[in-house]
Design a protein around this motif. Structure first.
Motif, PDB file in Angstrom:
ATOM      1  N   VAL A 442      -9.581  -5.245  -8.509  1.00 56.39           N
ATOM      2  CA  VAL A 442      -8.327  -4.495  -8.465  1.00 56.39           C
ATOM      3  C   VAL A 442      -7.200  -5.505  -8.264  1.00 56.39           C
ATOM      4  O   VAL A 442      -7.227  -6.287  -7.308  1.00 56.39           O
ATOM      5  CB  VAL A 442      -8.342  -3.497  -7.289  1.00 56.39           C
ATOM      6  CG1 VAL A 442      -7.058  -2.682  -7.269  1.00 56.39           C
ATOM      7  CG2 VAL A 442      -9.551  -2.596  -7.384  1.00 56.39           C
ATOM      8  N   PHE A 443      -6.241  -5.511  -9.202  1.00 55.60           N
ATOM      9  CA  PHE A 443      -5.170  -6.498  -9.111  1.00 55.60           C
ATOM     10  C   PHE A 443      -3.941  -5.872  -8.468  1.00 55.60           C
ATOM     11  O   PHE A 443      -3.505  -4.793  -8.877  1.00 55.60           O
ATOM     12  CB  PHE A 443      -4.827  -7.027 -10.508  1.00 55.60           C
ATOM     13  CG  PHE A 443      -6.017  -7.662 -11.163  1.00 55.60           C
ATOM     14  CD1 PHE A 443      -6.368  -8.975 -10.872  1.00 55.60           C
ATOM     15  CD2 PHE A 443      -6.819  -6.956 -12.045  1.00 55.60           C
ATOM     16  CE1 PHE A 443      -7.473  -9.570 -11.443  1.00 55.60           C
ATOM     17  CE2 PHE A 443      -7.932  -7.535 -12.627  1.00 55.60           C
ATOM     18  CZ  PHE A 443      -8.265  -8.853 -12.332  1.00 55.60           C
ATOM     19  N   VAL A 444      -3.401  -6.531  -7.468  1.00 53.82           N
ATOM     20  CA  VAL A 444      -2.240  -5.961  -6.780  1.00 53.82           C
ATOM     21  C   VAL A 444      -1.089  -6.954  -6.750  1.00 53.82           C
ATOM     22  O   VAL A 444      -1.285  -8.159  -6.687  1.00 53.82           O
ATOM     23  CB  VAL A 444      -2.600  -5.530  -5.334  1.00 53.82           C
ATOM     24  CG1 VAL A 444      -3.575  -4.386  -5.335  1.00 53.82           C
ATOM     25  CG2 VAL A 444      -3.148  -6.690  -4.525  1.00 53.82           C
ATOM     26  N   LYS A 445       0.143  -6.364  -6.834  1.00 53.21           N
ATOM     27  CA  LYS A 445       1.334  -7.212  -6.820  1.00 53.21           C
ATOM     28  C   LYS A 445       1.907  -7.328  -5.420  1.00 53.21           C
ATOM     29  O   LYS A 445       2.507  -8.328  -5.067  1.00 53.21           O
ATOM     30  CB  LYS A 445       2.401  -6.580  -7.726  1.00 53.21           C
ATOM     31  CG  LYS A 445       2.239  -6.862  -9.196  1.00 53.21           C
ATOM     32  CD  LYS A 445       3.596  -6.740  -9.877  1.00 53.21           C
ATOM     33  CE  LYS A 445       3.513  -7.070 -11.356  1.00 53.21           C
ATOM     34  NZ  LYS A 445       3.374  -5.891 -12.201  1.00 53.21           N
ATOM     35  N   SER A 446       1.779  -6.238  -4.650  1.00 47.83           N
ATOM     36  CA  SER A 446       2.430  -6.231  -3.341  1.00 47.83           C
ATOM     37  C   SER A 446       1.489  -5.658  -2.290  1.00 47.83           C
ATOM     38  O   SER A 446       0.450  -5.063  -2.610  1.00 47.83           O
ATOM     39  CB  SER A 446       3.681  -5.363  -3.406  1.00 47.83           C
ATOM     40  OG  SER A 446       3.293  -4.033  -3.636  1.00 47.83           O
ATOM     41  N   VAL A 447       1.900  -5.812  -1.046  1.00 39.24           N
ATOM     42  CA  VAL A 447       1.119  -5.278   0.060  1.00 39.24           C
ATOM     43  C   VAL A 447       1.004  -3.754  -0.064  1.00 39.24           C
ATOM     44  O   VAL A 447      -0.063  -3.179   0.171  1.00 39.24           O
ATOM     45  CB  VAL A 447       1.788  -5.674   1.398  1.00 39.24           C
ATOM     46  CG1 VAL A 447       1.136  -4.969   2.557  1.00 39.24           C
ATOM     47  CG2 VAL A 447       1.713  -7.176   1.594  1.00 39.24           C
ATOM     48  N   ALA A 448       2.109  -3.111  -0.483  1.00 42.05           N
ATOM     49  CA  ALA A 448       2.089  -1.650  -0.621  1.00 42.05           C
ATOM     50  C   ALA A 448       1.039  -1.220  -1.646  1.00 42.05           C
ATOM     51  O   ALA A 448       0.274  -0.270  -1.422  1.00 42.05           O
ATOM     52  CB  ALA A 448       3.475  -1.153  -1.020  1.00 42.05           C
ATOM     53  N   ASP A 449       0.966  -1.947  -2.789  1.00 45.59           N
ATOM     54  CA  ASP A 449      -0.075  -1.686  -3.803  1.00 45.59           C
ATOM     55  C   ASP A 449      -1.464  -1.788  -3.184  1.00 45.59           C
ATOM     56  O   ASP A 449      -2.336  -0.940  -3.400  1.00 45.59           O
ATOM     57  CB  ASP A 449      -0.038  -2.771  -4.896  1.00 45.59           C
ATOM     58  CG  ASP A 449       1.052  -2.528  -5.901  1.00 45.59           C
ATOM     59  OD1 ASP A 449       1.724  -1.484  -5.781  1.00 45.59           O
ATOM     60  OD2 ASP A 449       1.236  -3.400  -6.786  1.00 45.59           O
ATOM     61  N   ALA A 450      -1.648  -2.868  -2.440  1.00 43.44           N
ATOM     62  CA  ALA A 450      -2.967  -3.130  -1.863  1.00 43.44           C
ATOM     63  C   ALA A 450      -3.373  -2.007  -0.927  1.00 43.44           C
ATOM     64  O   ALA A 450      -4.530  -1.576  -0.917  1.00 43.44           O
ATOM     65  CB  ALA A 450      -2.952  -4.464  -1.125  1.00 43.44           C
TER      66      ALA A 450
END
Ligand code: TYD
Ligand code: MG
Length: 455
Positions: A442-450
């Motif tokens: 799972v690729f995330v850009k930001s902490v919120a995404d994660a």
């Protein structure tokens, strides 16, 4: 020496060796408090047998032969790796660590293995009697006759004996018990430790003998710590670990002949130190199931990815000022990541105590575990467990972005090997991780995404 000169004294920081003419409360070099101790300055060390007796050897780089076989392997894989492939003849190695952590045991085992390869060893102890060493040795295995023991603390005599017998390897256990006649301060003082190391350096370089020095890490008092001599030796290893737990970590801090940051993992049993060949499995042992506040992350220790469990406990503060505590990682990092959560994700943690712990007692400083720490805090705060087969790593920036980390494939490989199913990684790794089998990335850009992906 001029006898009419009044004997003067100087002050040394026992932590880092900083020298000062007057006493100071805080060391300006290493910022430690209350580490200065007074020592007389009349060093009168004989320089006999120094290299200047020999004609100088001047060669072109192309003329010097060097092969990997020059390094002597012990057969203890974990130890050899930290040493950069093996022991370089004529090198000076410092093994530091808290008292009782297992330095003498480790070196005795190294002696045993080297002795079996017909390496002649002289183990010089200033701490234990021959009987005590024998009692320990019996627990470790069969010692070959190539290993010889001696109890001695006078380095002038040690130098004489070593130059007569010319063993291949010499162990000095410990540097804080050794003294030179020409140095008037007590054994363990900064000047004694420094001058003694100088003599050992002469033995190593002049006679081509590999010398190992044990140095105790001292918490207080006037005994000089191993940091004082770090710059003088070729290789610095620290033996760390929780004394109440059985695993021990040997960490390479400096190595003139190989990569640093390598670690070797051992387990202390009743028959001495045993190698732990799969540290990830070891670190994750006894993981609680379905508990909130836990997640597994991956740290690169030298060339090896090691999976670690991060645990967080977030609870409402009972006192005015919230408590923050970090074990195994940096408290400043914890404060910073909590500030990122407050400001960038809008999770209000101002009235919460937070404790973060890296299970297994390993110390991790790599930024790649940032994302793991953040997720474990959120998980504990919301009281919602993260699935046990999820792993997360990535560096967290101040704007709440998840940044790339090195050697991402190696880390994912290790996670797959241990049966993890889902991997939360930085967006920047998308290209390099196109076709991963057996694990969902799972690729995330930001902490919120994660946070959205983890629960
Ligand atoms: P030691 O090597 O004496 O520590 P150091 O030289 O760093 O001060 O290690 C001592 C500890 O190791 C001691 O608490 C007992 C433990 N130990 C074992 O558990 N098993 C063993 O086989 C040995 C030799 C020691
Ligand atoms: Mg010891």
């Amino acid at each position: 020496m001029n006898k009419n000169v009044k004997s003067k004294s100087v002050f040394f920081c026992t932590e880092c060796g900083y020298e000062s003419a007057k006493w100071m409360g805080q060391c300006p070099a290493c910022k430690n408090w209350n580490t200065f101790s007074e020592e007389p300055v009349n060093v009168n060390v004989s320089k006999k047998g120094s290299f200047s007796d020999k004609p100088p050897v001047i060669m072109k780089i192309s003329e010097i032969s060097m092969t990997e076989e020059d390094k002597i392997t012990t057969g203890i894989t974990e130890f050899d790796r930290v040493m950069g492939g093996g022991i370089v003849p004529g090198s000076l190695t410092l093994v530091g660590g808290d008292p009782g952590i297992g330095k003498s045991t480790l070196l005795l085992q190294v002696c045993m293995h080297l002795g079996r390869k017909n390496n002649r060893i002289l183990y010089i102890s200033g701490e234990e009697s021959l009987k005590q060493i024998k009692m320990r040795a019996v627990r470790l295995g069969d010692f070959p006759d190539a290993v010889e023991l001696m109890c001695e603390t006078n380095l002038d005599r040690i130098e004489e004996i070593v130059s007569l017998r010319k063993p291949d390897t010499v162990i000095i256990d410990s540097i804080q018990t050794m003294y030179l006649d020409g140095v008037s301060s007590a054994p363990g003082s900064v000047s004694q430790v420094r001058e003694s190391t100088g003599v050992l350096m002469r033995i190593a370089k002049g006679l081509g003998i590999s010398v190992f020095i044990v140095g105790h890490v001292t918490k207080e008092g006037t005994v000089a710590g191993p940091r004082v001599l770090e710059h003088m030796v070729d290789t610095v290893l620290y033996f760390e670990g929780d004394r109440h737990a059985s695993y021990r970590i040997l960490r390479g801090v400096k190595n003139r002949f190989g990569a640093t940051d390598e670690i070797g993992v051992f387990e202390m049993r009743e028959n001495g130190l045993n190698e732990v060949l799969n540290p990830s499995e070891f670190m994750l042992n006894g993981r609680p199931e379905g508990a909130g506040g836990c997640i597994v992350s991956c740290s690169m220790e030298g060339t090896r990815p090691i999976l670690i469990e991060i645990q967080a406990l977030v609870s409402p503060t009972n006192f005015g000022i919230p408590r923050r505590q970090a074990q195994g990682t940096d408290i400043n990092k914890l404060n910073l990541l909590m500030a990122v959560l407050e400001k960038r994700v809008g999770i209000s943690l101002g009235n919460c105590d937070a404790y973060v712990n890296i299970a297994g007692g390993i110390k991790v400083s790599e930024p790649a575990i940032d994302l793991g720490i953040v997720l474990s805090i959120v998980s504990s705060f919301r009281n919602k467990p993260i699935p046990a087969d999820t792993i997360a790593f990535g560096e967290v920036g101040l704007s709440g972005e998840v940044r790339s980390v090195s050697q991402i494939e190696g880390r994912i490989g290790e996670a797959r090997k241990l049966g993890f199913k889902k991997c939360i990684v930085p967006e920047s790794a998308r290209e390099s991780l196109k076709n991963q089998k057996g694990i969902e990335t799972v690729f995330v850009k930001s902490v919120a995404d994660a946070i959205n992906c983890a629960f």
